[in-house]
Each structure stands twice: as structure tokens, then as C-alpha cells.
Design an enzyme around this catalytic site. Structure first.
Site, mmCIF file in Angstrom:
data_model
loop_
_atom_site.group_PDB
_atom_site.id
_atom_site.type_symbol
_atom_site.label_atom_id
_atom_site.label_comp_id
_atom_site.label_asym_id
_atom_site.label_seq_id
_atom_site.Cartn_x
_atom_site.Cartn_y
_atom_site.Cartn_z
ATOM 1 N N GLU B 90 -6.851 -12.317 1.664
ATOM 2 C CA GLU B 90 -6.458 -11.318 2.657
ATOM 3 C C GLU B 90 -7.650 -10.781 3.440
ATOM 4 O O GLU B 90 -7.540 -10.529 4.641
ATOM 5 C CB GLU B 90 -5.709 -10.158 1.986
ATOM 6 C CG GLU B 90 -4.340 -10.534 1.430
ATOM 7 C CD GLU B 90 -4.407 -11.321 0.123
ATOM 8 O OE1 GLU B 90 -5.495 -11.366 -0.501
ATOM 9 O OE2 GLU B 90 -3.379 -11.890 -0.275
ATOM 10 N N HIS B 159 4.721 -5.175 -5.690
ATOM 11 C CA HIS B 159 5.448 -5.693 -4.524
ATOM 12 C C HIS B 159 6.198 -4.595 -3.770
ATOM 13 O O HIS B 159 6.958 -4.903 -2.870
ATOM 14 C CB HIS B 159 6.448 -6.778 -4.949
ATOM 15 C CG HIS B 159 5.800 -8.088 -5.283
ATOM 16 N ND1 HIS B 159 4.993 -8.248 -6.378
ATOM 17 C CD2 HIS B 159 5.844 -9.292 -4.662
ATOM 18 C CE1 HIS B 159 4.567 -9.511 -6.427
ATOM 19 N NE2 HIS B 159 5.069 -10.162 -5.390
#
Lengths: 397, 362
Positions: B90, B159
Site C-alpha cells: 500500500e 476489515h
């Protein structure tokens, strides 16, 4: 600003890298990616040219000697760079500058990193690479903006194609990757020089940048100045790899080691790296062995973590003295040329003294001016609050 | 519309049908039933059609079309040069986007999941947010960082984070969060057009929410330069109290208002839409009118966007208030497992209880 890109870019990977290397150098792709057995060194510390078989070259790792004109131009920048380093350190001692991370001893790396690039290429420096940024043509006083303690980076990155120096480590390597990727998508043949130090190779962004550059097959040259210390922590605590250049093969790119105090070898290796990257051979990693002759910054005390004997050992490998005797022996450097170069260096030092002697008036409202392109109502409100305070201050005078 | 063959020459049947369905959506006129996912997808496709510097990249956004299928069909239509998968990193994705933005592109990048964006935090906070300021406006950062965020989908750990406060607290970032299908299209188009970096927080539980939307009208609105930045929406008019919500909490607030109406209480619902910049005007006008307010957010309450909203409202409307401004937020605990998430999320009942606590005189 919108650039309408032509996305008829080359594919994101060479058809067959192994064949590409075999055609170019007649060696296997592994032999090409692994650094040569020894660091590339062309000139001895005493200024004598090493014979071809002493230079550390081997098939696929052979480098032509740079032209006399290139060496003379680089030497001039080397002298200017040393003067800049020492002048800036003096300005810090006089309290005219907040901090200066000197690259004293590393000037050959600084000069080579900037001089091997063409005008359309990009350079992404670290905070210790002010001399490289100046060599690229940025105004010396503008380069020192950050170090005099200002809130912005001084120069216009786009005008010179030089990233803004910053203190987080290796984050700029990914910016270099992005600039190269954008250029490649538009079919431009830009090469990007991404600089970092030995300590920075431990950061996650170093790994991500090298991997991205390799996977997208981008024309980025990762240039690691291994000056042996990350502030106080020696190289042995950063990495136990055979060399930092060996890290390249793990990403599928070529790595090379070079004597970072030998300007001739540096230019030879960097020039070829730029040529290969421009031809579409993908990224490269170059590790330069050099030494940070002074403390990390003026706030650091290097005597606490390294022996004087080690410093003396590197003093004998000084890049300036080496280059001076090499060029003098070759009959390239006359006394007249030497004097002219010294005058040039002195002129830059004077420029720094005068430029940094001036007190730059602060504009408090600049705090709000550049946070966004399109300012928010909240910032307008806060800006008005400060403007009111300033007006009252002015009225009280 | 022709489907361009990808670089390696294998457009799968699924990708081809995705591209065909994208084209069908694009060409449909008049109101049609659309999901938030499709609205976001169409916004990206439209932006990519009109501006070749718009690029979409991230993890799994290419062939797969994103784990939530938000980038479905983009690679097939625009090719691997403009919609591509990156290595799984990322910080690399965001850092590369910074460089691309420096060099003339408008990256729209996907962070896949809220909690997976944390490795990129340094790039976001130190560079994306500050580049414009550090270069005295010489370098702009026209990029959109899309973050599927928040819970309500029974997701596994890491998540379902509500990470908007981290970004809203960072000077230099704009933070958008759409709650309706139409706003999904509108706000993503605007974020892509923006020369400022936008953290585009997508409430993942609303991806599959449907609405009747006229894309033609939305496109015309976009082309006319209509802006939602810093403009909250009155999602439901009312007179007795104001519910202030954003992103995933807007539908919950609307459901609470509907339930309250049955009990004869008229609640106004404000959809904040953009957290940065914040629309003080609309929010405070509503509170001045009703004299009572509840702020609803799924994120933990402590030191959050909801704290900021309460502070701003009481600073500006104190003399109009008949009661303290209350909050209904997630608890200050790590986001819970699917079996417990129902206890954590702001619910209609919890909102109605808070409304009951607004010191009514009757």
C-alpha cells in the site's frame, strides 16, 4: 492541470530480459544482475589510473572512461560542492542557518548523480544531497531554504525536475517510481535518479520502490550512497547482505558497486546506467562506497561512535585530492584553470553568505495560503482570525 | 464501444461482459435502478473517458475488477496502461501515485480495505497531504484515495475500521463520504476533478444499496460544474430535532426519523457528505431551527469526527439549543466480530433513545 497522455506506451515488461542481456553483453541475466566481484574503481587514492584488469570490471561490467571535457566539468562542480559544504557548516555555527547535513567527503557522489542526467530527467534527492541539487542547476540559496528553517522547500520542483528534499527516509524513492511510470505511460524517455543512504535501505519504502520499479520495468536508477553510518548506527547493524548492491538481484534488477570517492568511476558507471535505463533495460541499483567525514548534522557528536583512525583512513581517500592529482597528471588541470575554479567556488560561497545573511520577512498568513488548491471555509475563518490579530498588533504600534 | 485487447491478449469472457455491461449502463438514459457500486464504477469510467490522465490502480483492481467489483470492466475498456494491478504494497501504491501526480497524471487508487491502508499512512500524511504546502503550491496532488470503510457486513477482523478521523485530522486532505447512489457518482467525479487530494471513504455496507438514478442528469450536472464539496444535504426535512450523520450512518438515521414520524416526532436528517471541508452553515441552520441535535457515527466516539461536529455545533448554536447535543457512536473498542457487531453499530433504537433524552418539555 491536465495532460492528455498518449498511452501508446511500450509494454510494461521486456519480452525476454535474458535475451536482451545476452544480446547486449553476452552474459547470463544473473551475471548481469549480480554486481561485479569487486567495486568498480578507476583511479587510485593517489590519483594514478588503475590498469584495466585492476578496475574491478569483468564481462558485462566494463565501463568506458568518461571524456576529458566531462571530467573537467565534474571536477569544477566537485570543488564548488566542497566549498558549499564547508560554507554551509560555517553558517550553521554562526547561527545563520538552523541545520545542515553536510555531504563533506561524498561530493563525488553528489556531482555524478546530477551530472549524468539530461535536462528532461528527474532527480529525487535526500536531505544530505543539497550539493547534487545545486549541481543540477538549482539556485544555491533556494536549496538552503529548508535548512534555514523555512516552512517550504524553496525551489520549484517542476522547473528543475528535482524533488523537494525531505526528512522522512526513502519515501521519495516511490515518488521517483511514480514520475518514471507516468513518463513511460506517455512514451517519454525520461530517466529518474532516486537517491538514498545506507540506513534508508532498511526502510519498507526502499523495498517497495525497488520492487515496483522492477515489476513495472521503469527507468529508475537507485543510487545508494553508503557512507557507513545512519547517524550513529554502523552499516553492520543495517544489513548483513554481501553488499547493498546485491539487494538488486532479489528484485530482478542489476546492481553494481562503485568507489564513491572516485569521480571517474562514478561517472563511468552512472553514465552507462542512464543509457541502459533510457534504452528500456529497466531499473538499476548502484551502491557507492563513501564516507560521511563529518557528523550527521551540527547537532550530532560523531566522536561518540566512531574511532579517529577510521576517519583518518577515509581522509586519505578524499575525492577532491584524488581527482586533482589525476587531472593534473593528465595535463588537463593548469594552474590557471585551478584558480578560475577556485574563484567560481568562492563566488558561490559568497552568494550563500549574502543570501543567508538576509533576514527573510515571515508572512504569517502564508500559513493558510497553500494548504489546499481550493481553500476550505474553515481555513478562511482561521486566516481571518489571524489577520485580525495582526491588524490589532499593527494598530498598537 | 470496442473492447481493447489487453497487453497479454487474453480478455476473459467475464471481463468482456463487464465491459459490455458498463457500456450498457453508460448509454442508458432516464432513471434506472443502480447500486452504489455501479455508480462509483460509472463515475470512474466517465472520468477516464474524458481525461486520459486519469489512471486507476491498486490491488486486484484489474482483471478481477476489485474485491468489491468497483473497478469492474475498467481494464477491459481502457487497457492495462490505465487500469492495472500493482504489487501488494500500500505504501508503494500511494507513493507511486504521488510521483504520478507530480508528473501530470490523476491517479485514482484503491486501498481495498480500511485497515489495509495503514502501511501507506506515512505517504498519505507526510506527502499526499503536505506536498502542495511544502512546494508553495507549485506541486498539486490531484489524486483520489478510495477507501472502502466501516462495518455492517459481518466482516472479519481488520476489515471494518472507521478510519475517517485519522484523515480528517490531517491538514491538507479532503475527506468525502457519499451515502446515496447519486452522491456516489457526483462526489467521485468531483473528487477526481479536484486538484486537492481526496480521501474518498466508501461505506462498504452501502455498495449494494439501490436507487433510481438518472445518469444522464447526473452527467449534465457534473458538466455544469455543480459541486457538493463542503455542502451537506438535507436528507429528510423535519422540525423537532436534527440528526446529523454521514456515510454508513445516514440510512440508519433516516430509518430512525421514519420510526419517529410514526410516533409524531418530526426529525430532520442532515447528510454531511464531506467531512473536510465541513458545511457548518447547513448543519447549524438546521440545529438553530430545531434547537436539538444528535450526531450519529459508526466510528468510535472518542476524539473523532463526531466529537468535532458536536464542538462546532455548540460553539455556533449555543443560544438556540434546548438540550445538550448528544452522540450515538460506536463504542471505544476494537471493531467486533460479526456476532457482536450488531451491539456495536449505532441502531435505530439507540438513536431514538438519544432523541428521547433531548430534554423535551412535554
Amino acid at each position: 492541470m491536465t495532460i492528455h497522455a498518449d498511452h501508446s506506451a511500450p509494454e510494461t515488461a521486456v519480452e525476454d530480459p535474458a535475451a536482451d542481456v545476452r544480446a547486449k553483453f553476452g552474459i547470463s541475466v544473473e551475471d548481469y544482475m549480480l554486481p561485479a566481484r569487486h567495486q568498480i574503481q578507476m583511479v587510485n587514492p593517489d590519483g594514478t589510473l588503475r590498469s584495466r584488469d585492476e578496475q574491478g570490471t569483468e564481462p558485462g561490467h566494463e565501463y568506458p572512461t568518461p571524456s576529458d571535457a566531462e571530467l573537467m566539468a565534474a571536477y569544477e562542480q566537485l570543488v564548488v560542492g566542497r566549498r558549499v559544504n564547508d560554507q554551509n557548516s560555517a553558517l550553521v555555527r554562526q547561527g545563520r542557518m538552523a541545520v545542515y547535513p553536510s555531504s563533506h567527503g561524498q561530493e563525488a557522489c553528489q556531482v555524478a548523480a546530477a551530472m549524468c542526467l539530461s535536462e528532461g530527467d528527474w532527480l529525487f534527492p535526500t536531505y544530505r544531497d543539497a550539493v547534487a541539487v545545486m549541481t543540477r542547476g538549482v539556485d544555491p540559496v533556494e536549496v538552503m531554504t529548508i535548512f534555514r528553517g523555512d516552512w517550504h522547500g524553496g525551489y520549484d520542483p517542476k522547473e528543475h525536475k528535482v524533488g523537494i528534499q525531505c526528512t522522512p527516509l526513502t519515501t521519495q524513492l516511490l515518488h521517483a517510481v511514480g514520475v518514471a511510470h507516468a513518463a513511460k505511460l506517455r512514451g517519454e524517455d525520461t530517466v529518474v535518479m532516486a537517491m538514498c543512504g545506507d540506513g534508508a535501505t532498511s526502510e519498507g519504502d526502499f523495498h517497495e520502490a525497488l520492487n515496483f520499479a522492477a515489476v513495472f520495468h521503469l527507468p529508475v536508477i537507485f543510487f545508494v550512497q553508503n557512507n557507513k553510518y545512519a547517524i550513529s548506527v554502523p552499516l553492520s547493524h543495517q544489513s548483513v547482505a554481501p553488499s547493498l548492491a546485491h539487494k538488486a538481484v532479489g528484485y530482478g534488477m542489476a546492481g553494481e558497486r562503485v568507489d564513491g570517492n572516485d569521480l571517474v568511476a562514478l561517472l563511468a558507471v552512472m553514465d552507462r546506467a542512464v543509457k541502459l535505463a533510457r534504452e528500456g533495460s529497466g531499473p538499476l541499483l548502484i551502491e557507492a562506497h563513501t564516507y560521511r567525514m563529518q557528523a550527521h548534522t551540527n547537532a550530532d557528536d560523531a566522536t561518540r561512535y566512531r574511532p579517529d583512525s577510521e576517519v583518518a583512513e577515509w581522509q586519505a581517500k578524499d575525492p577532491l585530492a584524488r581527482m586533482k592529482s589525476y587531472l593534473t597528471d593528465k595535463g588537463l588541470l593548469s594552474d590557471e584553470a585551478s584558480n578560475r575554479i577556485a574563484e567560481h567556488a568562492e563566488a558561490v560561497a559568497t552568494q550563500l553568505r549574502e543570501g543567508l545573511g538576509e533576514d527573510v520577512p515571515v508572512q504569517p498568513l502564508d500559513l493558510f495560503k497553500y494548504v489546499f488548491s481550493k481553500p476550505t471555509p474553515q481555513l478562511k475563518e482561521q486566516s481571518e482570525l489571524l489577520a485580525g490579530e495582526l491588524a490589532r498588533e499593527e494598530g498598537a504600534k | 464501444m470496442t473492447i481493447t485487447t489487453s497487453v497479454n491478449g487474453n480478455v476473459s469472457a467475464a471481463t468482456a461482459s463487464a465491459a459490455a455491461s458498463a457500456a450498457a449502463t453508460a448509454e442508458a438514459s432516464g432513471p434506472q435502478s443502480l447500486t452504489m457500486a455501479k455508480a462509483l464504477n460509472t463515475a470512474m469510467a466517465d472520468a477516464m473517458r474524458v481525461d486520459s490522465s486519469v489512471l486507476v490502480f491498486g490491488e486486484d483492481v484489474g482483471m478481477l475488477g476489485g474485491v468489491f467489483r468497483i473497478t469492474d470492466g475498467l481494464m477491459a475498456e481502457f487497457g492495462e496502461q490505465r487500469c492495472f494491478d500493482t504489487p501488494l504494497a500500500e505504501s508503494g501504491i500511494v507513493g507511486m501515485a504521488v510521483g504520478m501526480a507530480i508528473n501530470g497524471m490523476r491517479p485514482v487508487i484503491e486501498m481495498q480495505f480500511d485497515a489495509f491502508a495503514y502501511p501507506a499512512f506515512e505517504q498519505i500524511v507526510s506527502h499526499v497531504a503536505k506536498m502542495h504546502n511544502r512546494t508553495k503550491g507549485k506541486l498539486k496532488m490531484p489524486m483520489v484515495i478510495r477507501v472502502p470503510y466501516a462495518g455492517g457486513i459481518g466482516g472479519v477482523e481488520h476489515h471494518c475500521d472507521s478510519s475517517e478521523s485519522y484523515y480528517a485530522h490531517t491538514a491538507g486532505l479532503k475527506v468525502y463520504t457519499p451515502a446515496t447512489v447519486a452522491d456516489g457518482y457526483r462526489m467521485l467525479r468531483e473528487a477526481i476533478d479536484s486538484d486537492d487530494p481526496v480521501m474518498f471513504m466508501e461505506p462498504k455496507k452501502l455498495y449494494w444499496s439501490k436507487d433510481q438514478v438518472d445518469l444522464g442528469a447526473l452527467r449534465a450536472e457534473h458538466d455544469a460544474g455543480t459541486s457538493t464539496e463542503g455542502r451537506a444535504a438535507v436528507a429528510r426535512p423535519g422540525t423537532d430535532a436534527t440528526l446529523i450523520a454521514y456515510g454508513p450512518s445516514v440510512p440508519t438515521a433516516l430509518a430512525a426519523a421514519a420510526a419517529a414520524a410514526e410516533e409524531g416526532r418530526s426529525l430532520e436528517v442532515i447528510d454531511v457528505r464531506t467531512l473536510v471541508p465541513f458545511d457548518d452553515e447547513t448543519v447549524c441552520a438546521s440545529v438553530r431551527k430545531t434547537g436539538r441535535a444528535v450526531v450519529i457515527a459508526e466510528a468510535h466516539g472518542f476524539a473523532s469526527v463526531s466529537s468535532e461536529i458536536v464542538a462546532r455545533v455548540q460553539e455556533r448554536t449555543f443560544h438556540y439549543l434546548a438540550a445538550p447535543v448528544l452522540r450515538v457512536t460506536g463504542f471505544d473498542v476494537p471493531f467486533p466480530s460479526p456476532k457482536l457487531e450488531h451491539y456495536y453499530l449505532p441502531s435505530v433504537d439507540r438513536i431514538l433513545d438519544a432523541v428521547d433524552d433531548l430534554q423535551w418539555e412535554d
